[in-house]
Scaffold this active site. Structure first.
Site, PDB file in Angstrom:
ATOM      1  N   GLU A  36      -3.178  29.698  12.345  1.00  0.00           N
ATOM      2  CA  GLU A  36      -3.456  28.829  13.488  1.00  0.00           C
ATOM      3  C   GLU A  36      -2.664  27.523  13.420  1.00  0.00           C
ATOM      4  O   GLU A  36      -2.468  26.985  12.330  1.00  0.00           O
ATOM      5  CB  GLU A  36      -4.960  28.504  13.477  1.00  0.00           C
ATOM      6  CG  GLU A  36      -5.436  27.531  14.524  1.00  0.00           C
ATOM      7  CD  GLU A  36      -6.915  27.191  14.334  1.00  0.00           C
ATOM      8  OE1 GLU A  36      -7.322  26.120  14.780  1.00  0.00           O
ATOM      9  OE2 GLU A  36      -7.621  28.005  13.687  1.00  0.00           O
ATOM     10  N   ARG A  56      -6.217  29.527  21.914  1.00  0.00           N
ATOM     11  CA  ARG A  56      -7.251  28.752  21.213  1.00  0.00           C
ATOM     12  C   ARG A  56      -7.871  27.648  22.055  1.00  0.00           C
ATOM     13  O   ARG A  56      -8.541  26.756  21.527  1.00  0.00           O
ATOM     14  CB  ARG A  56      -6.642  28.085  19.973  1.00  0.00           C
ATOM     15  CG  ARG A  56      -6.440  28.954  18.796  1.00  0.00           C
ATOM     16  CD  ARG A  56      -7.702  29.154  18.005  1.00  0.00           C
ATOM     17  NE  ARG A  56      -8.124  27.959  17.274  1.00  0.00           N
ATOM     18  CZ  ARG A  56      -9.400  27.697  17.000  1.00  0.00           C
ATOM     19  NH1 ARG A  56     -10.348  28.520  17.422  1.00  0.00           N
ATOM     20  NH2 ARG A  56      -9.731  26.613  16.329  1.00  0.00           N
ATOM     21  N   ASP A 116      -5.963  27.940   9.075  1.00  0.00           N
ATOM     22  CA  ASP A 116      -5.554  26.894  10.021  1.00  0.00           C
ATOM     23  C   ASP A 116      -4.499  25.999   9.376  1.00  0.00           C
ATOM     24  O   ASP A 116      -4.809  25.293   8.415  1.00  0.00           O
ATOM     25  CB  ASP A 116      -6.790  26.059  10.428  1.00  0.00           C
ATOM     26  CG  ASP A 116      -6.533  25.156  11.631  1.00  0.00           C
ATOM     27  OD1 ASP A 116      -7.519  24.696  12.247  1.00  0.00           O
ATOM     28  OD2 ASP A 116      -5.344  24.889  11.924  1.00  0.00           O
ATOM     29  N   TYR A 143      -7.516  18.722   5.038  1.00  0.00           N
ATOM     30  CA  TYR A 143      -8.337  19.193   6.161  1.00  0.00           C
ATOM     31  C   TYR A 143      -9.159  20.423   5.799  1.00  0.00           C
ATOM     32  O   TYR A 143      -8.678  21.324   5.120  1.00  0.00           O
ATOM     33  CB  TYR A 143      -7.441  19.566   7.353  1.00  0.00           C
ATOM     34  CG  TYR A 143      -8.206  20.404   8.345  1.00  0.00           C
ATOM     35  CD1 TYR A 143      -8.060  21.775   8.383  1.00  0.00           C
ATOM     36  CD2 TYR A 143      -9.158  19.815   9.164  1.00  0.00           C
ATOM     37  CE1 TYR A 143      -8.825  22.552   9.240  1.00  0.00           C
ATOM     38  CE2 TYR A 143      -9.928  20.587  10.020  1.00  0.00           C
ATOM     39  CZ  TYR A 143      -9.760  21.951  10.046  1.00  0.00           C
ATOM     40  OH  TYR A 143     -10.534  22.712  10.864  1.00  0.00           O
ATOM     41  N   GLU A 148      -5.851  24.581  20.674  1.00  0.00           N
ATOM     42  CA  GLU A 148      -7.071  23.767  20.692  1.00  0.00           C
ATOM     43  C   GLU A 148      -6.838  22.358  21.203  1.00  0.00           C
ATOM     44  O   GLU A 148      -7.779  21.699  21.651  1.00  0.00           O
ATOM     45  CB  GLU A 148      -7.717  23.721  19.312  1.00  0.00           C
ATOM     46  CG  GLU A 148      -6.961  22.935  18.275  1.00  0.00           C
ATOM     47  CD  GLU A 148      -7.677  22.945  16.923  1.00  0.00           C
ATOM     48  OE1 GLU A 148      -7.857  21.843  16.372  1.00  0.00           O
ATOM     49  OE2 GLU A 148      -8.049  24.029  16.458  1.00  0.00           O
ATOM     50  N   ARG A 194     -12.596  32.214   8.048  1.00  0.00           N
ATOM     51  CA  ARG A 194     -11.436  31.332   7.915  1.00  0.00           C
ATOM     52  C   ARG A 194     -11.475  30.726   6.516  1.00  0.00           C
ATOM     53  O   ARG A 194     -12.540  30.292   6.056  1.00  0.00           O
ATOM     54  CB  ARG A 194     -11.485  30.218   8.959  1.00  0.00           C
ATOM     55  CG  ARG A 194     -10.232  29.351   8.971  1.00  0.00           C
ATOM     56  CD  ARG A 194     -10.382  28.147   9.876  1.00  0.00           C
ATOM     57  NE  ARG A 194     -11.008  27.042   9.173  1.00  0.00           N
ATOM     58  CZ  ARG A 194     -10.980  25.791   9.638  1.00  0.00           C
ATOM     59  NH1 ARG A 194     -10.390  25.520  10.786  1.00  0.00           N
ATOM     60  NH2 ARG A 194     -11.565  24.809   8.949  1.00  0.00           N
ATOM     61  N   GLU A 231     -14.646  31.012  17.339  1.00  0.00           N
ATOM     62  CA  GLU A 231     -14.908  30.134  16.191  1.00  0.00           C
ATOM     63  C   GLU A 231     -16.367  29.680  16.269  1.00  0.00           C
ATOM     64  O   GLU A 231     -16.854  29.358  17.353  1.00  0.00           O
ATOM     65  CB  GLU A 231     -13.990  28.910  16.223  1.00  0.00           C
ATOM     66  CG  GLU A 231     -14.222  27.929  15.080  1.00  0.00           C
ATOM     67  CD  GLU A 231     -13.222  26.764  15.085  1.00  0.00           C
ATOM     68  OE1 GLU A 231     -13.154  26.060  14.078  1.00  0.00           O
ATOM     69  OE2 GLU A 231     -12.510  26.585  16.106  1.00  0.00           O
ATOM     70  N   TRP A 274      -2.174  15.188  11.060  1.00  0.00           N
ATOM     71  CA  TRP A 274      -3.367  15.467  10.259  1.00  0.00           C
ATOM     72  C   TRP A 274      -3.883  16.842  10.544  1.00  0.00           C
ATOM     73  O   TRP A 274      -3.866  17.304  11.678  1.00  0.00           O
ATOM     74  CB  TRP A 274      -4.438  14.411  10.514  1.00  0.00           C
ATOM     75  CG  TRP A 274      -5.693  14.686   9.762  1.00  0.00           C
ATOM     76  CD1 TRP A 274      -5.943  14.464   8.437  1.00  0.00           C
ATOM     77  CD2 TRP A 274      -6.857  15.364  10.283  1.00  0.00           C
ATOM     78  NE1 TRP A 274      -7.174  14.909   8.092  1.00  0.00           N
ATOM     79  CE2 TRP A 274      -7.768  15.466   9.218  1.00  0.00           C
ATOM     80  CE3 TRP A 274      -7.197  15.864  11.543  1.00  0.00           C
ATOM     81  CZ2 TRP A 274      -9.012  16.053   9.361  1.00  0.00           C
ATOM     82  CZ3 TRP A 274      -8.439  16.463  11.716  1.00  0.00           C
ATOM     83  CH2 TRP A 274      -9.331  16.553  10.608  1.00  0.00           C
ATOM     84  N   HIS A 314      -3.180  23.622  10.845  1.00  0.00           N
ATOM     85  CA  HIS A 314      -3.538  22.312  11.383  1.00  0.00           C
ATOM     86  C   HIS A 314      -2.323  21.446  11.729  1.00  0.00           C
ATOM     87  O   HIS A 314      -2.283  20.241  11.419  1.00  0.00           O
ATOM     88  CB  HIS A 314      -4.489  21.566  10.439  1.00  0.00           C
ATOM     89  CG  HIS A 314      -5.619  20.892  11.163  1.00  0.00           C
ATOM     90  ND1 HIS A 314      -5.656  19.540  11.356  1.00  0.00           N
ATOM     91  CD2 HIS A 314      -6.695  21.399  11.800  1.00  0.00           C
ATOM     92  CE1 HIS A 314      -6.745  19.232  12.072  1.00  0.00           C
ATOM     93  NE2 HIS A 314      -7.393  20.331  12.359  1.00  0.00           N
TER      94      HIS A 314
END
Ligand code: CS2
Ligand code: MG
Length: 412
Positions: free
Chosen positions: A246, A293, A220, A159, A272, A147, A349, A412, A222
Protein backbone atom coordinates in the site's frame (compact mmCIF):
# COMPACT_ATOMS: atom_id res chain seq x y z
CA UNK A 1 -39.93 17.41 3.95
CA UNK A 2 -37.07 19.88 4.27
CA UNK A 3 -33.78 20.02 6.19
CA UNK A 4 -34.67 21.96 9.32
CA UNK A 5 -31.53 21.67 11.46
CA UNK A 6 -27.84 20.98 10.86
CA UNK A 7 -25.51 20.44 13.83
CA UNK A 8 -21.74 20.00 13.76
CA UNK A 9 -20.81 17.78 16.73
CA UNK A 10 -17.18 17.56 17.85
CA UNK A 11 -16.22 14.93 20.43
CA UNK A 12 -12.95 13.40 21.57
CA UNK A 13 -13.56 10.09 23.38
CA UNK A 14 -10.47 8.05 22.32
CA UNK A 15 -9.62 10.52 19.57
CA UNK A 16 -11.17 13.55 17.86
CA UNK A 17 -14.27 13.05 15.70
CA UNK A 18 -16.40 15.53 13.73
CA UNK A 19 -19.97 14.49 12.94
CA UNK A 20 -22.71 16.33 11.03
CA UNK A 21 -26.25 15.66 12.24
CA UNK A 22 -29.12 16.71 9.97
CA UNK A 23 -32.74 16.82 11.16
CA UNK A 24 -35.69 17.13 8.80
CA UNK A 25 -39.03 18.85 9.28
CA UNK A 26 -40.47 15.33 9.82
CA UNK A 27 -38.00 14.73 12.64
CA UNK A 28 -35.90 12.24 10.66
CA UNK A 29 -32.20 12.49 11.48
CA UNK A 30 -29.10 11.53 9.51
CA UNK A 31 -25.40 11.45 10.46
CA UNK A 32 -22.27 12.06 8.40
CA UNK A 33 -18.57 11.69 9.28
CA UNK A 34 -16.36 14.74 8.63
CA UNK A 35 -13.25 13.71 10.57
CA UNK A 36 -9.92 14.84 9.05
CA UNK A 37 -7.15 13.63 11.32
CA UNK A 38 -5.07 16.47 12.76
CA UNK A 39 -7.08 19.15 10.87
CA UNK A 40 -10.51 18.61 12.38
CA UNK A 41 -11.32 22.22 13.20
CA UNK A 42 -10.77 23.36 9.62
CA UNK A 43 -13.65 21.09 8.55
CA UNK A 44 -15.79 22.27 11.48
CA UNK A 45 -15.36 25.87 10.30
CA UNK A 46 -16.02 24.98 6.64
CA UNK A 47 -19.23 23.19 7.63
CA UNK A 48 -20.48 25.75 10.13
CA UNK A 49 -19.58 28.89 8.19
CA UNK A 50 -20.03 27.80 4.57
CA UNK A 51 -22.22 24.68 4.28
CA UNK A 52 -24.82 24.54 7.09
CA UNK A 53 -26.43 27.88 6.08
CA UNK A 54 -26.92 26.46 2.55
CA UNK A 55 -28.61 23.25 3.73
CA UNK A 56 -31.49 24.63 5.77
CA UNK A 57 -34.72 24.48 3.75
CA UNK A 58 -33.36 22.07 1.11
CA UNK A 59 -35.14 18.84 0.13
CA UNK A 60 -33.10 16.07 1.78
CA UNK A 61 -34.04 13.60 -0.95
CA UNK A 62 -32.09 15.55 -3.60
CA UNK A 63 -28.75 13.86 -2.82
CA UNK A 64 -27.12 14.11 -6.27
CA UNK A 65 -28.20 17.70 -6.75
CA UNK A 66 -26.98 18.66 -3.28
CA UNK A 67 -23.61 17.00 -3.97
CA UNK A 68 -23.17 18.83 -7.29
CA UNK A 69 -24.45 22.06 -5.71
CA UNK A 70 -21.94 21.98 -2.83
CA UNK A 71 -19.06 20.85 -5.10
CA UNK A 72 -19.64 23.37 -7.89
CA UNK A 73 -20.75 26.47 -6.04
CA UNK A 74 -17.64 26.39 -3.83
CA UNK A 75 -15.67 27.37 -6.97
CA UNK A 76 -12.57 26.15 -5.08
CA UNK A 77 -13.12 22.46 -5.71
CA UNK A 78 -11.49 19.28 -4.31
CA UNK A 79 -9.07 19.11 -1.42
CA UNK A 80 -9.39 17.29 1.95
CA UNK A 81 -11.32 20.00 3.86
CA UNK A 82 -13.91 20.66 1.17
CA UNK A 83 -14.43 16.99 0.39
CA UNK A 84 -14.71 15.89 4.04
CA UNK A 85 -17.38 18.58 4.49
CA UNK A 86 -19.35 17.49 1.41
CA UNK A 87 -18.90 13.85 2.47
CA UNK A 88 -20.63 14.45 5.79
CA UNK A 89 -23.65 16.02 4.08
CA UNK A 90 -23.83 13.21 1.50
CA UNK A 91 -23.67 10.46 4.16
CA UNK A 92 -26.34 12.17 6.29
CA UNK A 93 -28.69 12.52 3.31
CA UNK A 94 -28.30 8.84 2.30
CA UNK A 95 -28.91 7.96 5.96
CA UNK A 96 -32.20 9.95 5.91
CA UNK A 97 -33.31 8.49 2.58
CA UNK A 98 -32.71 4.93 3.80
CA UNK A 99 -34.49 5.64 7.09
CA UNK A 100 -37.51 7.10 5.27
CA UNK A 101 -37.51 4.01 3.04
CA UNK A 102 -37.29 1.83 6.16
CA UNK A 103 -34.28 0.00 4.67
CA UNK A 104 -30.61 -0.48 5.49
CA UNK A 105 -28.64 1.69 3.03
CA UNK A 106 -27.08 -1.23 1.13
CA UNK A 107 -30.59 -2.15 -0.08
CA UNK A 108 -30.84 1.28 -1.78
CA UNK A 109 -27.44 0.72 -3.38
CA UNK A 110 -28.57 -2.46 -5.08
CA UNK A 111 -28.76 -4.96 -2.24
CA UNK A 112 -26.18 -7.34 -0.81
CA UNK A 113 -23.64 -8.87 -3.21
CA UNK A 114 -22.12 -11.08 -0.46
CA UNK A 115 -22.73 -12.50 3.03
CA UNK A 116 -20.21 -10.14 4.62
CA UNK A 117 -17.02 -8.13 4.13
CA UNK A 118 -13.57 -9.70 4.46
CA UNK A 119 -11.64 -7.36 6.73
CA UNK A 120 -7.98 -7.03 7.66
CA UNK A 121 -6.51 -6.12 11.01
CA UNK A 122 -3.26 -4.40 11.99
CA UNK A 123 -0.58 -6.69 13.40
CA UNK A 124 2.72 -5.08 14.29
CA UNK A 125 5.85 -5.32 16.41
CA UNK A 126 9.30 -3.87 16.82
CA UNK A 127 10.78 -7.38 16.29
CA UNK A 128 9.64 -10.80 15.05
CA UNK A 129 8.47 -12.35 18.35
CA UNK A 130 6.18 -9.36 18.97
CA UNK A 131 4.93 -9.49 15.38
CA UNK A 132 4.15 -13.22 15.67
CA UNK A 133 2.25 -12.60 18.94
CA UNK A 134 0.33 -9.75 17.33
CA UNK A 135 -0.61 -11.91 14.31
CA UNK A 136 -1.77 -14.72 16.60
CA UNK A 137 -3.78 -12.21 18.60
CA UNK A 138 -5.53 -10.98 15.44
CA UNK A 139 -6.19 -14.56 14.27
CA UNK A 140 -7.81 -15.23 17.66
CA UNK A 141 -9.95 -12.11 17.16
CA UNK A 142 -11.24 -13.79 14.00
CA UNK A 143 -9.26 -11.85 11.38
CA UNK A 144 -8.62 -13.84 8.19
CA UNK A 145 -6.31 -11.23 6.66
CA UNK A 146 -3.51 -9.38 8.41
CA UNK A 147 -1.52 -6.24 7.73
CA UNK A 148 2.03 -6.55 9.07
CA UNK A 149 4.10 -3.52 10.09
CA UNK A 150 7.55 -3.98 11.59
CA UNK A 151 10.09 -1.92 13.47
CA UNK A 152 13.39 -1.32 11.62
CA UNK A 153 16.73 -1.72 13.43
CA UNK A 154 18.24 1.70 14.11
CA UNK A 155 14.99 3.65 13.86
CA UNK A 156 13.42 4.91 17.12
CA UNK A 157 9.79 5.19 16.00
CA UNK A 158 8.12 4.05 12.78
CA UNK A 159 4.56 4.20 11.49
CA UNK A 160 2.13 1.52 12.53
CA UNK A 161 3.88 -0.18 15.50
CA UNK A 162 1.31 -0.54 18.31
CA UNK A 163 3.85 -0.93 21.13
CA UNK A 164 5.55 2.40 20.48
CA UNK A 165 3.03 4.31 22.54
CA UNK A 166 5.26 5.13 25.48
CA UNK A 167 8.33 6.12 23.45
CA UNK A 168 6.26 8.36 21.15
CA UNK A 169 4.81 10.44 23.99
CA UNK A 170 1.35 8.94 23.70
CA UNK A 171 0.88 7.45 27.17
CA UNK A 172 -1.43 4.44 26.95
CA UNK A 173 -3.03 5.39 23.59
CA UNK A 174 -1.92 2.59 21.22
CA UNK A 175 0.37 4.21 18.65
CA UNK A 176 -1.05 2.32 15.66
CA UNK A 177 -4.57 3.11 16.82
CA UNK A 178 -3.94 6.78 17.12
CA UNK A 179 -0.70 8.13 15.66
CA UNK A 180 -1.95 11.71 16.08
CA UNK A 181 -0.50 12.73 19.44
CA UNK A 182 -2.54 15.08 21.62
CA UNK A 183 -0.54 18.25 22.13
CA UNK A 184 0.34 21.65 20.67
CA UNK A 185 3.12 20.41 18.36
CA UNK A 186 3.62 17.36 16.09
CA UNK A 187 6.27 14.85 17.18
CA UNK A 188 9.35 14.25 15.04
CA UNK A 189 10.36 10.72 14.02
CA UNK A 190 13.40 9.38 12.19
CA UNK A 191 13.45 7.54 8.88
CA UNK A 192 15.92 5.65 6.68
CA UNK A 193 14.49 4.04 3.52
CA UNK A 194 17.58 1.91 2.75
CA UNK A 195 17.48 0.39 6.27
CA UNK A 196 13.75 -0.31 5.79
CA UNK A 197 14.31 -1.91 2.35
CA UNK A 198 17.05 -4.15 3.80
CA UNK A 199 14.83 -5.27 6.72
CA UNK A 200 11.23 -5.74 5.50
CA UNK A 201 11.67 -8.68 3.06
CA UNK A 202 13.19 -10.74 5.88
CA UNK A 203 10.20 -9.99 8.08
CA UNK A 204 7.75 -11.32 5.49
CA UNK A 205 9.95 -14.39 4.86
CA UNK A 206 9.78 -15.16 8.59
CA UNK A 207 6.03 -14.52 8.77
CA UNK A 208 5.36 -16.82 5.81
CA UNK A 209 7.55 -19.54 7.35
CA UNK A 210 5.66 -19.19 10.64
CA UNK A 211 2.08 -18.80 9.35
CA UNK A 212 2.15 -20.57 5.98
CA UNK A 213 1.40 -19.61 2.40
CA UNK A 214 -2.36 -18.99 2.55
CA UNK A 215 -2.88 -16.18 5.07
CA UNK A 216 -3.49 -12.92 3.15
CA UNK A 217 -0.72 -10.52 4.22
CA UNK A 218 -0.75 -6.78 3.58
CA UNK A 219 1.87 -4.08 4.12
CA UNK A 220 1.68 -0.26 4.16
CA UNK A 221 4.68 1.57 2.70
CA UNK A 222 3.02 4.74 3.91
CA UNK A 223 4.16 6.98 1.04
CA UNK A 224 7.88 6.82 1.97
CA UNK A 225 9.70 5.39 -1.07
CA UNK A 226 10.85 6.76 -4.40
CA UNK A 227 9.35 4.94 -7.41
CA UNK A 228 12.48 2.81 -7.91
CA UNK A 229 12.71 1.98 -4.19
CA UNK A 230 9.01 0.98 -4.34
CA UNK A 231 9.76 -1.21 -7.38
CA UNK A 232 12.67 -2.79 -5.51
CA UNK A 233 10.54 -3.54 -2.42
CA UNK A 234 7.66 -4.87 -4.51
CA UNK A 235 10.07 -7.23 -6.30
CA UNK A 236 11.79 -8.41 -3.09
CA UNK A 237 8.38 -9.19 -1.56
CA UNK A 238 7.13 -11.25 -4.53
CA UNK A 239 8.23 -14.61 -3.03
CA UNK A 240 5.92 -13.89 -0.06
CA UNK A 241 2.81 -13.35 -2.22
CA UNK A 242 1.42 -10.21 -0.55
CA UNK A 243 -2.28 -9.39 -0.85
CA UNK A 244 -1.12 -5.83 -1.42
CA UNK A 245 1.67 -3.29 -0.93
CA UNK A 246 0.00 0.00 0.00
CA UNK A 247 1.00 3.60 -0.69
CA UNK A 248 4.40 2.48 -2.00
CA UNK A 249 5.24 6.00 -3.23
CA UNK A 250 3.66 9.44 -2.76
CA UNK A 251 0.75 9.40 -5.19
CA UNK A 252 1.05 12.95 -6.50
CA UNK A 253 3.44 11.61 -9.15
CA UNK A 254 1.08 9.00 -10.61
CA UNK A 255 3.20 8.37 -13.73
CA UNK A 256 5.81 6.93 -11.39
CA UNK A 257 3.62 3.89 -10.78
CA UNK A 258 4.38 2.77 -14.34
CA UNK A 259 8.00 2.28 -13.24
CA UNK A 260 6.83 0.23 -10.24
CA UNK A 261 4.59 -1.89 -12.47
CA UNK A 262 7.47 -2.53 -14.85
CA UNK A 263 9.46 -4.22 -12.08
CA UNK A 264 6.97 -6.06 -9.89
CA UNK A 265 3.73 -8.05 -9.85
CA UNK A 266 3.09 -7.35 -6.16
CA UNK A 267 -0.47 -5.93 -6.07
CA UNK A 268 -0.65 -2.19 -5.38
CA UNK A 269 -3.21 -0.34 -3.25
CA UNK A 270 -3.43 3.46 -3.25
CA UNK A 271 -5.87 6.22 -2.49
CA UNK A 272 -6.43 6.91 1.21
CA UNK A 273 -5.30 10.52 0.78
CA UNK A 274 -7.29 10.99 -2.44
CA UNK A 275 -10.33 13.26 -2.41
CA UNK A 276 -12.17 12.83 -5.72
CA UNK A 277 -12.81 10.38 -8.56
CA UNK A 278 -10.47 12.55 -10.64
CA UNK A 279 -7.56 11.57 -8.41
CA UNK A 280 -8.23 7.94 -9.43
CA UNK A 281 -9.17 8.49 -13.10
CA UNK A 282 -5.76 7.86 -14.72
CA UNK A 283 -4.31 5.26 -12.35
CA UNK A 284 -7.50 3.19 -12.75
CA UNK A 285 -7.58 3.63 -16.56
CA UNK A 286 -3.87 2.71 -16.78
CA UNK A 287 -4.30 -0.35 -14.46
CA UNK A 288 -1.63 1.12 -12.12
CA UNK A 289 -3.44 -0.05 -8.97
CA UNK A 290 -5.24 -3.24 -8.02
CA UNK A 291 -7.10 -1.87 -4.99
CA UNK A 292 -8.84 1.48 -4.57
CA UNK A 293 -8.09 2.75 -1.05
CA UNK A 294 -10.36 5.77 -0.94
CA UNK A 295 -12.38 6.51 2.23
CA UNK A 296 -16.01 7.67 2.15
CA UNK A 297 -15.15 10.56 4.52
CA UNK A 298 -12.29 11.90 2.41
CA UNK A 299 -13.70 11.10 -1.05
CA UNK A 300 -16.73 13.35 -0.76
CA UNK A 301 -19.20 10.75 0.45
CA UNK A 302 -21.15 7.68 -0.60
CA UNK A 303 -22.20 9.17 -3.96
CA UNK A 304 -18.65 9.61 -5.40
CA UNK A 305 -17.28 6.49 -3.68
CA UNK A 306 -19.89 4.34 -5.43
CA UNK A 307 -19.26 6.11 -8.77
CA UNK A 308 -15.51 5.53 -8.45
CA UNK A 309 -16.04 1.84 -7.71
CA UNK A 310 -18.39 1.52 -10.68
CA UNK A 311 -15.69 3.09 -12.87
CA UNK A 312 -13.03 0.84 -11.31
CA UNK A 313 -15.12 -2.24 -12.08
CA UNK A 314 -14.46 -1.66 -15.80
CA UNK A 315 -10.78 -2.39 -15.02
CA UNK A 316 -11.32 -5.25 -12.52
CA UNK A 317 -9.98 -3.03 -9.76
CA UNK A 318 -11.40 -3.81 -6.35
CA UNK A 319 -12.16 -1.86 -3.21
CA UNK A 320 -9.84 -1.66 -0.21
CA UNK A 321 -11.52 1.19 1.66
CA UNK A 322 -9.41 3.03 4.22
CA UNK A 323 -10.63 2.13 7.72
CA UNK A 324 -8.33 3.26 10.54
CA UNK A 325 -9.74 4.70 13.74
CA UNK A 326 -9.75 8.19 12.27
CA UNK A 327 -12.63 7.10 10.08
CA UNK A 328 -15.44 7.43 12.60
CA UNK A 329 -18.03 4.69 13.27
CA UNK A 330 -20.37 6.67 10.98
CA UNK A 331 -17.85 6.60 8.13
CA UNK A 332 -17.10 2.92 8.73
CA UNK A 333 -20.81 2.08 8.64
CA UNK A 334 -21.24 3.96 5.36
CA UNK A 335 -18.28 2.11 3.82
CA UNK A 336 -19.67 -1.25 4.96
CA UNK A 337 -22.97 -0.53 3.18
CA UNK A 338 -21.17 0.44 -0.04
CA UNK A 339 -18.83 -2.55 0.28
CA UNK A 340 -21.74 -4.98 0.73
CA UNK A 341 -23.54 -3.71 -2.36
CA UNK A 342 -20.78 -3.26 -4.96
CA UNK A 343 -19.67 -6.26 -7.06
CA UNK A 344 -15.97 -5.35 -7.08
CA UNK A 345 -15.45 -5.48 -3.30
CA UNK A 346 -11.93 -6.52 -2.34
CA UNK A 347 -11.28 -6.09 1.38
CA UNK A 348 -12.12 -3.61 4.19
CA UNK A 349 -9.55 -2.20 6.64
CA UNK A 350 -10.85 -2.64 10.18
CA UNK A 351 -9.27 -1.05 13.25
CA UNK A 352 -11.50 -1.44 16.28
CA UNK A 353 -12.51 1.86 17.88
CA UNK A 354 -11.93 2.41 21.59
CA UNK A 355 -14.44 1.67 24.38
CA UNK A 356 -15.33 5.33 24.96
CA UNK A 357 -15.92 5.78 21.24
CA UNK A 358 -18.28 2.81 21.28
CA UNK A 359 -20.23 4.56 24.04
CA UNK A 360 -20.55 7.74 22.00
CA UNK A 361 -21.42 5.96 18.74
CA UNK A 362 -23.97 3.12 19.20
CA UNK A 363 -23.27 0.73 16.35
CA UNK A 364 -25.20 -2.29 15.00
CA UNK A 365 -22.62 -3.79 12.65
CA UNK A 366 -21.54 -7.39 13.20
CA UNK A 367 -18.11 -9.10 13.07
CA UNK A 368 -18.43 -12.86 12.51
CA UNK A 369 -15.80 -15.33 11.26
CA UNK A 370 -13.65 -12.54 9.89
CA UNK A 371 -16.54 -10.87 8.04
CA UNK A 372 -18.07 -7.45 8.78
CA UNK A 373 -21.77 -6.75 8.09
CA UNK A 374 -23.39 -3.30 8.55
CA UNK A 375 -26.58 -4.78 9.99
CA UNK A 376 -30.15 -4.34 8.78
CA UNK A 377 -31.33 -1.34 10.75
CA UNK A 378 -32.93 1.34 8.54
CA UNK A 379 -30.29 3.91 7.60
CA UNK A 380 -26.61 3.35 8.35
CA UNK A 381 -27.05 1.46 11.68
CA UNK A 382 -25.13 3.89 13.92
CA UNK A 383 -26.54 6.42 16.39
CA UNK A 384 -24.69 9.30 18.10
CA UNK A 385 -25.28 9.67 21.86
CA UNK A 386 -25.03 13.46 22.11
CA UNK A 387 -24.86 13.56 25.91
CA UNK A 388 -22.06 11.01 25.94
CA UNK A 389 -20.27 12.95 23.19
CA UNK A 390 -20.50 16.10 25.30
CA UNK A 391 -18.28 14.53 27.94
CA UNK A 392 -15.22 14.65 25.65
CA UNK A 393 -14.26 18.12 24.42
CA UNK A 394 -11.90 18.51 21.45
CA UNK A 395 -8.17 18.16 22.11
CA UNK A 396 -5.56 19.42 19.62
CA UNK A 397 -3.65 16.50 18.13
CA UNK A 398 -1.09 16.29 15.33
CA UNK A 399 0.18 13.43 13.21
CA UNK A 400 3.95 12.97 13.49
CA UNK A 401 6.46 13.90 10.76
CA UNK A 402 9.75 12.39 9.65
CA UNK A 403 13.30 13.72 9.32
CA UNK A 404 16.15 11.83 7.65
CA UNK A 405 19.54 11.45 9.31
CA UNK A 406 20.75 14.67 7.65
CA UNK A 407 17.72 16.58 8.93
CA UNK A 408 15.73 16.60 5.69
CA UNK A 409 11.96 16.45 6.26
CA UNK A 410 10.44 13.29 4.73
CA UNK A 411 7.01 11.76 4.12
CA UNK A 412 5.55 10.26 7.28
C1 CS2 B 1 -2.88 4.34 7.50
C2 CS2 B 1 -3.62 5.29 8.37
O1 CS2 B 1 -4.53 2.78 8.03
C3 CS2 B 1 -3.73 3.15 7.19
O2 CS2 B 1 -3.57 2.57 6.12
O3 CS2 B 1 -2.26 4.79 6.40
O4 CS2 B 1 -3.54 4.79 9.63
C4 CS2 B 1 -3.10 6.70 8.37
O5 CS2 B 1 -1.82 6.77 8.87
C5 CS2 B 1 -4.03 7.55 9.20
O6 CS2 B 1 -5.31 7.48 8.67
C6 CS2 B 1 -3.60 9.01 9.23
O7 CS2 B 1 -4.55 9.74 9.90
MG1 MG C 1 -2.30 3.46 4.77
Amino acid sequence: MIIEKAEVIVTSPDRNFVTLKLTTSDGVTGLGDATLNGRELAVVAYLKEHVVPLLIGRDPHQIEDTWQFLYRISYWRRGPVTMASIAAVDMALWYIKAKVAGLPLYQLLGGASRRGLLAYGHASGKELPEIFDSINDHLEQGFRAIRVQSGVPGLKAIYGIASQSADTGGGDARYDHEPARRGAKPTEEDWDTRAYLRHIPGVFEAVRNEFGAELPLLHDGHHRMTPLQAAKLGKSLEPYDLFWLEDCTPAENQEALKLVRQHTTTPLAIGEVFNTIWDFKDIIRDQLIDYMRGAVTHMGGITPLKKTMDYASLYQIKSGFHGPTDISPVGMAAQMHVGLAIHNFGIQEYMKHGAKTDQVFEQSFTWTDGLLHPGDNPGLGVELNVDEAGKYPYEQAYLPYNRLADGTVHDW
